[in-house]
Write a protein that holds these residues in place. Sequence first.
Motif, PDB file in Angstrom:
ATOM      1  N   ASP A  80      -2.065  18.758  -5.262  1.00  0.00           N
ATOM      2  CA  ASP A  80      -1.477  17.445  -4.706  1.00  0.00           C
ATOM      3  C   ASP A  80      -0.335  16.931  -5.531  1.00  0.00           C
ATOM      4  OD1 ASP A  80      -2.887  17.130  -7.159  1.00  0.00           O
ATOM      5  OD2 ASP A  80      -3.896  15.570  -6.701  1.00  0.00           O
ATOM      6  N   SER A  81       0.486  17.924  -6.509  1.00  0.00           N
ATOM      7  CA  SER A  81       1.470  17.402  -7.231  1.00  0.00           C
ATOM      8  C   SER A  81       2.618  18.142  -7.058  1.00  0.00           C
ATOM      9  CB  SER A  81       0.987  17.763  -8.642  1.00  0.00           C
ATOM     10  OG  SER A  81       0.054  16.753  -9.004  1.00  0.00           O
ATOM     11  N   VAL A  99       5.319  14.945  -9.645  1.00  0.00           N
ATOM     12  CA  VAL A  99       4.913  13.619  -9.205  1.00  0.00           C
ATOM     13  C   VAL A  99       3.852  13.855  -8.076  1.00  0.00           C
ATOM     14  CG1 VAL A  99       6.961  12.584  -9.631  1.00  0.00           C
ATOM     15  CG2 VAL A  99       6.878  13.801  -7.678  1.00  0.00           C
ATOM     16  N   ARG A 103       4.315  11.285  -2.545  1.00  0.00           N
ATOM     17  CA  ARG A 103       5.628  10.532  -2.582  1.00  0.00           C
ATOM     18  C   ARG A 103       6.818  11.097  -1.691  1.00  0.00           C
ATOM     19  NH1 ARG A 103       5.493   7.244  -6.930  1.00  0.00           N
ATOM     20  NH2 ARG A 103       8.234   7.393  -7.140  1.00  0.00           N
ATOM     21  N   TYR A 129      11.031  12.668 -14.727  1.00  0.00           N
ATOM     22  CA  TYR A 129      11.273  12.936 -13.163  1.00  0.00           C
ATOM     23  C   TYR A 129      10.598  12.293 -12.203  1.00  0.00           C
ATOM     24  CZ  TYR A 129      11.466  15.882  -9.026  1.00  0.00           C
ATOM     25  OH  TYR A 129      11.973  16.379  -7.603  1.00  0.00           O
ATOM     26  N   ASP A 130      11.457  11.782 -11.350  1.00  0.00           N
ATOM     27  CA  ASP A 130      10.771  11.063 -10.300  1.00  0.00           C
ATOM     28  C   ASP A 130      11.562  11.468  -8.674  1.00  0.00           C
ATOM     29  OD1 ASP A 130       9.331   8.629  -9.052  1.00  0.00           O
ATOM     30  OD2 ASP A 130      11.334   7.779  -8.753  1.00  0.00           O
ATOM     31  N   SER A 134       6.369   5.831  -3.900  1.00  0.00           N
ATOM     32  CA  SER A 134       4.869   5.597  -3.765  1.00  0.00           C
ATOM     33  C   SER A 134       4.404   5.153  -2.520  1.00  0.00           C
ATOM     34  CB  SER A 134       4.344   4.665  -5.099  1.00  0.00           C
ATOM     35  OG  SER A 134       5.026   3.637  -4.937  1.00  0.00           O
TER      36      SER A 134
END
Lengths: 218, 962
Positions: A80-81, A99, A103, A129-130, A134
Motif C-alpha cells: 500500500d506504499s 507515501v 495518493r 518525498y511527496d 491525500s
Amino acid sequence: MRLAYTVVVFLLLCISAAVAATDALVPAATEKFEVFHNEAAEFVQRGELQVFDDGTAQYQSIGLQAPLRLSDTSAIAQDDSYTVVMRSLNSSAQFVASVKKCRLNSDQKVEETFVIHTFENGNVFHIDYDAGSSANCQNDRTETKPVTFTRVLLKKRALGPVPKLNAAPAIDMSTGREQQPEPPKSFLAKYWYYIVPIVLLLMIGGEEPQQEGNTRRQ
Amino acid sequence: MHFLVQTVLAVLLLGCCLQSVYGLFPDEAGRIDWYRAQIGVPTKLIPHTANDTSLLYASTQRNVVAALRADDGQIAWRHVLDEPIRTLLVRDERVLTQSGANESHVRVWDAAGGSLSWQVSVPGAGRAAAFVRGSSDVIAVAGDTLVRLTPESSSPVWELGLNNTAVYQRIVIHDDSVFVIGDAPATRKRKRRLHVVQVEASTGVVQLQYDTAEEVALRGGSVVALETRDYGAYLVWREPKNILWYVHRLGMTSPMWEIYHAKLVEVELMPPEMLSSTISEVDIDPGLKNTARFTLTYEKDSKTKTVVVEMFRDGDRLEMRKIASFLAPGRLVAAGPEHTVVAARSAESGATWRIRGSEKHSGDFAYARSNYGDVVRTALTFVNGQPHVVVQTASGLLAALQPGSDAPVWSRNEALAHAADMALLELLPPASSAEHAAQETDPSVQPSAVARFVLRWLAAARALGNWAASGFGIAGTHRPALGPTDGDHFGFRKLAVFGSATGAVTAVGSQDGAHAWSHHLAVGRAPVRIEHVFVARSGHVLGDAAPVVVAVGRGRNNTVVAAFDALTGNVLSQDVLPFVYVRAFELPATDSASGLRVLGLVVDGSEPRLAVWPATSDAVDAVCAFGSPLFFELGDTAGSTAVRGYRIECSSPSEPQLPARLEWEFALPAGERLVSAARYENGAQHTALQGRVLGDRRVLYKYLNPHLGMLATQHKQGIGVYVIDRVSGRLLHSAVHEYASVSRAHPFLATLSENRVIYQFWQGLPEGYVTAVIELFESDRPDTRDERTVVSSSDLRVPSVHSAAFVSPGAATALGTTRTGSSITTRDVLFGLASGKLLALPDALLDPRRPMRAPTKDEQAEGLMEYAAPLPLDPRRVLSHQHMVAGIRHVVSEPTHLESTAVVAAFGLDVFFTRTSPSGGFDQLAPSFSKANLVITTLALAAGCLLGAPMVRRKLTNRAWA
C-alpha cells in the motif's frame, strides 16, 4: 598588416579568457543520486537527481526503455506504499521515502516533490518525498497514475540564531556611572578644519584675476 | 397595597441576584499559592545536638544534606548538592559530607547553622572520609588516593597513592594511625579478601599493609569495622560457610586474630542459624567511647532476630556482651546516646518500636502499610529529654513517634521530592442543598410524584434550617471548609496526583497542598518506579461515576498499571504486566465497559507492539474503531542515532498486543547523537487564533500541526536542532548552533507551544545560556494560507520559519507555557530556574519578529517591541516571589474555568503551586469592586422608578385630558 594581426590575436585571447571564465561559472555537482521508484515489488530507475554547489538542484528523467533495477537495497516495497529509493553515486548513502499508494490514484497528472536537506557545505543529510494528494485516497479509483512532473526543493541547514548583543556601555571611572554619549556637533564644529582653509584659499586666491584685469585695463 | 407588593417583589428579585455573585475577595490575597520545601528520601539519618537544639541530619537520594528540627520536623537548614552524597558524618558541631562520582568534593558545614565552613575538591570518585580526632582536618579516599585535607589550605596536607589491588571504601582512625580498608578481588592464586593499609596520620607515610578476612566484602553484611577511643580499632567477620567469628585488631598481624570463636555473643545459635547470620555497624559516632556496638541478625523459628552487641575490654581481655535484642532486622536498629538502642519493624497495622538500654520504652505507629510501605530506617533522638523515634518508610514518609502516643509528633512525606509525573484532576464543587434535592427528586431515582413532592419540601425546610443556623447570612458569604477533593466554581481547586520513583502515588489539593490520600505501589517488597500518571476518567458532572487516575511504572522485569478512585485513593485494579514498556501514552479511545480512557504501552523488540490497557476486547475495538491511523515513535531518547515512526495495525485486533508497522525513519546525520526530544504536552498545541494579525490588518497564518516534534543533537561543531512531523517523519526545519554544547550541568530544554518551539542551551562563545525561538508560519507572505479543507500530515507543507535568540534570564532547569481554557489569553513562557525562581515571561518578549530597530507604527499596532537580547529577570514576573523552589524539574499548567487564569505547578525537589493571569484578570471582578455600591445603586434606581411611576402616570393622564 601587423596591426590587424595584433588585433586578431588580442580578440582571440579575449574570447579564450571569456570561455574560461564561463567554465568557472558552471556549478559543480556536489551530490548525484539515482532515483528508483517501486513498481510491482521492484525498484526501477526513473531519474537522476543532482545537487550543485551553488545551492541549486536538478532532476532529470531517464527513458523507460531498459531502465536500471535496484537489487541491493534494504528497502521493502510495501503493497500500500509508493516508495522511492535515492542511491548516491558519490558515497554509499541511500535514502528511502514513501507515501501511501492511494495518493497517486488520480485522474489528473500526478506531481512529486523532493525536499533535499543539505549541510552548509551542500552535502545531503536527509530527503523528504511527496507525491499526489491525500484527497486522492477518498477516490474510488484503484489505478495508480505515473508521476509526470517532478519538483525539487533544496533546503540548507540554517545557522541557528544568536543573541544580538549591543556594545557594553562605557562607565565613567570617576563617577562609576554610565557615560552619556556626547551631544552631536554642528556641521561647522565638525568640519571647520576643512572649511577654514578653503575659505582662506578662496579669500586669498580670489583677488588675483581682478588685479590682473585691472592691470590689463590700465 | 399594589405598591407594597411591587416593592416586596423587587427586593426579593434583588435578593435572588445577590446569590449568584462571585468574585475574588481581598482575604484571598496570599492564598493563591502554596509551597513545600522537601529534602528527598534519606539515605542516612544521624541525630545530633548542636547549640542545645536537637537536630536530625540527613543525606538524601536527591543529593540534599539537611538538618531537621527533632521537635517539629521542620527544615533547620539544607543544601542541594550537584552530585550524590557518599559520606555523611557529624562530630563536634561539624557536619562532613563527601560527594561526587568523578571528583570528590569534601565539605565541612557548621552543624547548627548549616553554613559552609570549608571545602576542598580532589580528583577521583569519593569513596570514604573521616574526621581526624582532635583536629579540624579530614582524611578522605578519592579514587585510589588517600588525602589529608585541612581548612587552612585548598591543597592536601599530604596525599598517598594507594595500590589499585583493592577498592578502598572504609577509613578507621586510631591515635596517629589511619587504617584504609578495601575490597581486594579474587585472583587465580588468592581468594577475595580485605586489604588494609596503615598510614601515619601526620605524615602520610605507609607503616604497614596486609591482607586479612578472606571471602568477605565490606558491604556484604559479614564484616564490621569497630572503633574505640583507647583500645584500638577492630575488624569482626565471619567467613561464608564457616560458623567461626574472627576479631582482628587493626595493625596487629601477629597473631592475626585476637579472638575466634563460634559463640561470639551470649546467644545460642545452631549452625544453620549461624551460617545465615549477618552483622552490621550501628554506632552513630564511632571512636568516641571505649565500647563499640554492632548488631548480629539471624533467622530463628521463621523470625528475624537481632541482638545488639557491645565490645569492651576487661583488662587484657576483649569481651562481647549482649545489651538488647529485637524481633527486627539489623538495618532497622539504630543507636542513641549512652547505651540506648532502638528498633522498629513493620507490623500488621503499621509499625512497632522498642527502645532498650538505659531507657526502656515501646510503642506502635498505626498506619496503613499499603499507603506508605514498610519501615526501612530508624533513628533515635531526644527532645527535652524525651525520646523520639523517627521511622522512615519505603515510600518516603518520615514520622517521629514518642512513648505513650500512637499518633506521630510530626511527619514529612518526602515522596513528592521524587515525583516523576503529575496529573491535575478537575473537581466538582460541593453539591448545594438544591442540587442534592434535584438529585434525590429525579424521576429516574424517585418515581413516585408524591414522594418527590415531600422530598422537595423537606429539602427546602432543611435549607431554611441551615440558613437560620448560619445566622441568616447572605448566601455565599458563609462557606463550609473545603477538603482537598472539593472543587470550586472557578476551577481553581484541583486534585494534584503525583507519581514518584519511590512507588508512592500521592494526591494533594492544588489550592493549599492539603493531603488527600497516598498509596505505595510495590511488587512483592520491591517498589514500583512510577513514571506516568493519567486521568483515565474525570467526573465532570454530579452523579457521574467517580473519577479515576492511573499510575504506570516499572517493576524489575514488568510493568505495573494501577487504577485509583481519585477521590478516595481506593485501588480499583493493579495489573502486573509481563513486559517492560518503553513508552506509555493516552489513546483517543474509551473503553465502553468501564468508561476509562484507553492507554497504550509500547513493548519494544525486533517488532514493536502496542499493549492496550484496559486489556479488554472493548478497549482494542475502540482503538481500532478510531477514524484515523494512530502512530508512535521510538528512538527519541538520549544517545539515539535514529528516530523511527510506527503505525498501529489493527489487522488482528483479537490479539492482546497490536502489531506496529515501521512508517518512517529519521536517521541523524553521521556524528550526531540525540540529546533531547520534545513534543506538545498538556494541550499546548491548542490555539484560538489561526494567524497573527499584522499592523496593516493583513494576516500571517500560523503553521499549526499537532504532530510537531523537535529533536536536538550534539555533534563536534555544536548542537543540531530538527523540527519534524511525528506522523510522516518529514523534516520541517533544521538549524545548527555553533559553539553550543549539552552536558549534565548544562542540559538542553525545549517546549512547544502553538506554532513555536522554545528551547534553551549553553553557548560556549560568548559564554552563557541562550533561549532561542523558532516560529513557523504557513507562508512568509501575509494573507497566504493553505486552502485545503482537510490538512493531513502526509501532505507536504513546507513552513516559513522565523527565529531569534535571546540571552536567558538564568540557568533554567524546566521550561513550560501557561495554558488557559480556550487559549484566547496570551501565553506566558515559564522558566523554572536553577536559582529556585519560577519566572513567567510574556510570549511577546520571545517573539522572533521583534524588529532590530524602533518599531514602525504598523509593528507597534501589532504589539512588536524593539529587539533586546537579554530576557529580563523582572522580580514582578517571578511567580514564586520569595520562595526558593529548589530542584525544579517539571513546570505544568492547567486551565481553570476562567479564561484569564491558569493553575501553574512547579515540582522537582520542592513543590510550588500558584495561579496566574497572563493578560490580567479581565473576566474577574477587581478586588476593589464594591458590591455594596452596586446594591445601593440598584436599590436607588428601583426606588427612583417606584417614586417616579405615579408622577409619570399622572402626567400621562393630564396630557390625555388636555
